[in-house]
Design a protein around this motif. Structure first.
Motif, short mmCIF file in Angstrom:
data_model
loop_
_atom_site.label_atom_id
_atom_site.label_comp_id
_atom_site.label_asym_id
_atom_site.label_seq_id
_atom_site.Cartn_x
_atom_site.Cartn_y
_atom_site.Cartn_z
N VAL A 1 0.88 -1.17 0.00
CA VAL A 1 0.00 0.00 0.00
C VAL A 1 0.91 1.22 0.00
O VAL A 1 1.66 1.45 0.95
CB VAL A 1 -0.91 0.04 1.24
N THR B 1 -4.69 -4.51 -8.71
CA THR B 1 -4.19 -3.20 -8.26
C THR B 1 -5.35 -2.23 -8.17
O THR B 1 -6.14 -2.10 -9.11
CB THR B 1 -3.12 -2.67 -9.23
N LEU B 2 -5.43 -1.56 -7.03
CA LEU B 2 -6.51 -0.62 -6.78
C LEU B 2 -5.93 0.78 -6.64
O LEU B 2 -5.01 0.99 -5.85
CB LEU B 2 -7.22 -1.04 -5.49
N VAL C 1 -7.16 -3.58 2.45
CA VAL C 1 -5.74 -3.71 2.12
C VAL C 1 -5.13 -4.98 2.70
O VAL C 1 -4.08 -5.41 2.25
CB VAL C 1 -4.91 -2.46 2.53
N VAL D 1 -2.15 -1.44 -3.62
CA VAL D 1 -2.93 -0.20 -3.57
C VAL D 1 -2.04 1.03 -3.74
O VAL D 1 -0.99 1.15 -3.11
CB VAL D 1 -3.68 -0.08 -2.22
#
Ligand SMILES: Nc1ncnc2c1ncn2[C@@H]1O[C@H](COP(=O)(O)OP(=O)(O)O)[C@@H](O)[C@H]1O
Ligand SMILES: [Mg+2]
Length: 238
Positions: free
Chosen positions: A31, A153-154, A179, A185
């Motif tokens: 993240v 993937t965000l 997450v 992320v």
């Protein structure tokens, strides 16, 4: 392993040169925060990755493939989902209808019921129209709608924007669960303490250039950067 890599990209709106040689990378499962003030270039970076405003120079590599110049739907199909800053849920549709629609459009969707397990708030609001929900609830719906697509993937573009502090707390808790899942992320934020709680590493962007890259712990010690680029006093993020 590097999942997404931006190498020296320049992005324009017409003649307006906005991103200047932006490079960043995301490792699998990380993240990463992209921090910067209003107008710094966070959204433009997200739009560049998604192919909405493709870079004119530089490369974007996703899982070994050069994706710069591909249309947004192709980039989305490769596993990158964006939760845009304006959320863009369908206002007259209910929570359930929004999620079912996203499910129908995805190639390899997750069951909608999994979203209700992840976001119990949405479970209770199944039959509510998005337009009648609070900003925080709509943000949760926007995240759930992206997750239905089973992204690897965000991209979360300023999820806390415009939310009341108590709602930001709820969102933080909920995103923590997200997450913890198997997803990489990139989180853009102006809310530095929020980003610090979720991310392990960060970039700071200012007037379209990356001005810092490193750990959250290091940045927390850099009062000069916090004040200059993020307009926060060091006590706020201690
Ligand atoms: N559609 C657009 N056309 C022209 N300039 C834009 C457009 N969108 C953003 N910009 C400009 O690009 C710069 C970066 O904006 P943006 O990426 O939205 O910043 P952030 O998301 O960090 O607030 C700003 O100077 C902004 O005014
Ligand atoms: Mg923005």
């Amino acid at each position: 392993m590097t999942v997404l890599e931006l190498d020296d990209i320049d992005t324009y709106y017409g003649n307006s040169h906005v991103l200047h040689g932006v490079s960043l990378d995301l490792d699998e499962g990380e993240v990463v925060a992209l921090l910067g003030r209003n107008g710094a270039g966070k959204t433009t970076t997200m739009r560049s990755i998604m192919g909405v405003t493709p870079p004119r120079r530089g490369t974007i590599t996703y899982r070994g493939e050069d994706v710069a110049g591909l249309p947004p739907n192709e980039i989305n199909a490769r596993g990158i989902s964006l939760v845009p800053e304006d959320r863009r849920v369908f206002p007259t549709l209910t929570v359930h209808e929004n999620l079912v629609l996203a499910h129908k459009l995805a190639a390899d969707p997750r069951p909608v019921e999994e979203m209700y397990d992840l976001f119990p708030v949405l479970d209770e609001l199944r039959r509510s129209r998005a337009q009648n929900m609070s900003g925080g609830e709509q943000q949760m719906l926007a995240v759930a709608r992206a997750l239905v697509q089973r992204p690897s993937t965000l991209l979360l573009d300023e999820p806390t924007e415009g939310l009341a502090p108590v709602i930001v707390d709820d969102l933080r808790e909920m995103l923590q669960d997200v997450v913890d899942q198997d997803v990489t992320v990139l989180l853009s934020e102006q809310n530095v303490s929020f980003a610090f709680d979720l991310a392990t590493r960060c970039y700071v962007i200012d007037t379209g250039s990356i001005v810092y890259e490193g750990s959250i712990e290091e940045l927390q010690e850099r009062d000069d950067l916090l004040e200059r680029y993020l307009a926060v006093s060091p006590e706020e993020v201690a």
